[in-house]
Design an enzyme around this catalytic site. Structure first.
Site, PDB file in Angstrom:
ATOM      1  N   CYS A  34      34.658  39.837  51.153  1.00 20.56           N
ATOM      2  CA  CYS A  34      34.456  39.266  52.496  1.00 20.56           C
ATOM      3  C   CYS A  34      33.416  40.051  53.283  1.00 20.56           C
ATOM      4  O   CYS A  34      32.963  39.578  54.320  1.00 20.56           O
ATOM      5  CB  CYS A  34      35.766  39.213  53.266  1.00 20.56           C
ATOM      6  SG  CYS A  34      36.467  40.834  53.582  1.00 20.56           S
ATOM      7  N   CYS A 103      43.690  42.176  53.566  1.00 19.77           N
ATOM      8  CA  CYS A 103      43.069  42.816  54.732  1.00 19.77           C
ATOM      9  C   CYS A 103      43.800  44.123  55.064  1.00 19.77           C
ATOM     10  O   CYS A 103      43.187  45.095  55.492  1.00 19.77           O
ATOM     11  CB  CYS A 103      43.092  41.888  55.938  1.00 19.77           C
ATOM     12  SG  CYS A 103      42.566  40.205  55.557  1.00 19.77           S
TER      13      CYS A 103
END
Ligand code: FES
Length: 146
Positions: A34, A103
């Protein structure tokens, strides 16, 4: 609602944001997929984390995770900070959606990288197994697809 109130709170009002100019250890990690980047600064005295700040250029879950992680390690001995897992961070946030769990991995990795940096700078011996290769940690739970 996709995100818990705690995630929203830490995303909108992140704790410990900033830079420690005289940090004893700095850890920077990124998620290749990402492109998000997290940087954690530690002030350490007698093996205890006396102050911590972070900068995260990333998604809301990454910001909330780093904010929560800094709260969880502040004032703690290094040994305890090294035991912090991304699962513990996600649990403290009352959960993250499955596709956002990776994350929180960034937060665990950034803390470990900062402690490792401190050990390296001070010539302190450590067990390398405490610091798994960052690129593998992303894939440990198979959620990020890296
Ligand atoms: Fe990259 Fe969350 S999407 S860390």
């Amino acid at each position: 609602m996709l995100y818990s109130e705690k995630v929203m709170d830490h995303f909108l009002h992140p704790r410990n944001v900033g830079v420690l100019e005289d940090a004893d250890g700095v850890g920077e990690v990124g998620n290749a997929k990402c492109g998000d980047i997290m940087k954690i600064y530690l002030k350490i005295e007698n093996d205890v984390i006396t102050d911590v700040k972070f900068h995260t250029f990333g998604c809301g879950s990454a910001i909330a995770s780093s904010s929560m992680a800094t709260e969880m390690i502040k004032g703690k001995p290094l040994a305890e900070a090294l035991e912090l897992t991304n699962r513990a961070v996600a649990e403290a946030l009352d959960g993250l959606p499955a596709h956002k769990l990776h994350c929180s991995v960034l937060a665990e990795e950034a803390v470990k990288a900062a402690v490792k940096d401190y050990y390296d700078k001070n010539g302190i011996a450590y067990d390398v197994r405490q610091f798994p290769a960052a690129s593998c940690a992303h894939c440990s739970d198979g959620t990020c697809g890296n």
